[in-house]
Scaffold this motif. Structure first.
Motif, PDB file in Angstrom:
ATOM      1  N   ARG A  83      42.015  38.030  38.937  1.00 44.20           N
ATOM      2  CA  ARG A  83      41.914  36.596  39.257  1.00 44.20           C
ATOM      3  C   ARG A  83      41.035  36.377  40.483  1.00 44.20           C
ATOM      4  O   ARG A  83      40.214  35.461  40.515  1.00 44.20           O
ATOM      5  N   THR A  84      41.198  37.218  41.499  1.00 45.39           N
ATOM      6  CA  THR A  84      40.392  37.115  42.712  1.00 45.39           C
ATOM      7  C   THR A  84      38.912  37.336  42.408  1.00 45.39           C
ATOM      8  O   THR A  84      38.049  36.646  42.949  1.00 45.39           O
ATOM      9  N   GLU A  85      38.625  38.274  41.520  1.00 43.35           N
ATOM     10  CA  GLU A  85      37.246  38.589  41.153  1.00 43.35           C
ATOM     11  C   GLU A  85      36.691  37.624  40.099  1.00 43.35           C
ATOM     12  O   GLU A  85      35.556  37.781  39.666  1.00 43.35           O
ATOM     13  N   GLN A  86      37.505  36.658  39.679  1.00 34.50           N
ATOM     14  CA  GLN A  86      37.142  35.681  38.646  1.00 34.50           C
ATOM     15  C   GLN A  86      36.719  36.369  37.347  1.00 34.50           C
ATOM     16  O   GLN A  86      35.749  35.996  36.709  1.00 34.50           O
ATOM     17  N   ALA A  87      37.484  37.363  36.983  1.00 30.38           N
ATOM     18  CA  ALA A  87      37.261  38.105  35.746  1.00 30.38           C
ATOM     19  C   ALA A  87      38.098  37.449  34.646  1.00 30.38           C
ATOM     20  O   ALA A  87      39.195  37.894  34.331  1.00 30.38           O
TER      21      ALA A  87
END
Length: 114
Positions: A83-87
């Protein structure tokens, strides 16, 4: 965050962790099987490659349940890291597993009129 930065930070974290855990005679440049598996899973998650993540999990014989429960990337659980890496593709792949593990159940009435 680009892939090279992720690889450097993951390698540094793994090197520090293994240098503290291993005896002084071990080579610091070698990664253990588990460290290599975690690094590969984290890289696939950061690249938003759901197919590559599934292949990596199968190659290292890690179930999705164990990946969601136990794999930690940059001090975050795997799904939170994605989620942090917007994957988005990886999050879409792993969210149902996370919900099932946490006990969240979705009930959908398939016979109800639209």
């Amino acid at each position: 965050m680009n892939t090279m930065t992720l690889l450097r930070s993951a390698a540094l974290t793994i090197t520090v962790a293994t240098s503290l855990a291993m005896p002084a005679t071990a080579s610091k440049g070698d990664l253990s099987y588990i460290d290599q598996a975690v690094l590969s899973v984290c890289v696939e998650a950061a690249q938003d490659d759901a197919f590559g993540l599934v292949k990596t999990l199968k190659a290292y014989r890690i179930s999705k349940d164990n990946a969601v429960k136990k794999v930690v990337c940059n001090s975050q659980p795997l799904v939170d890291f994605a989620r942090t890496e917007q994957a988005h593709k990886v999050v879409k792949l792993l969210t149902p597993v996370e919900n099932r593990i946490n006990g969240n159940v979705t009930i959908k009435d398939v016979d109800a009129p639209l």
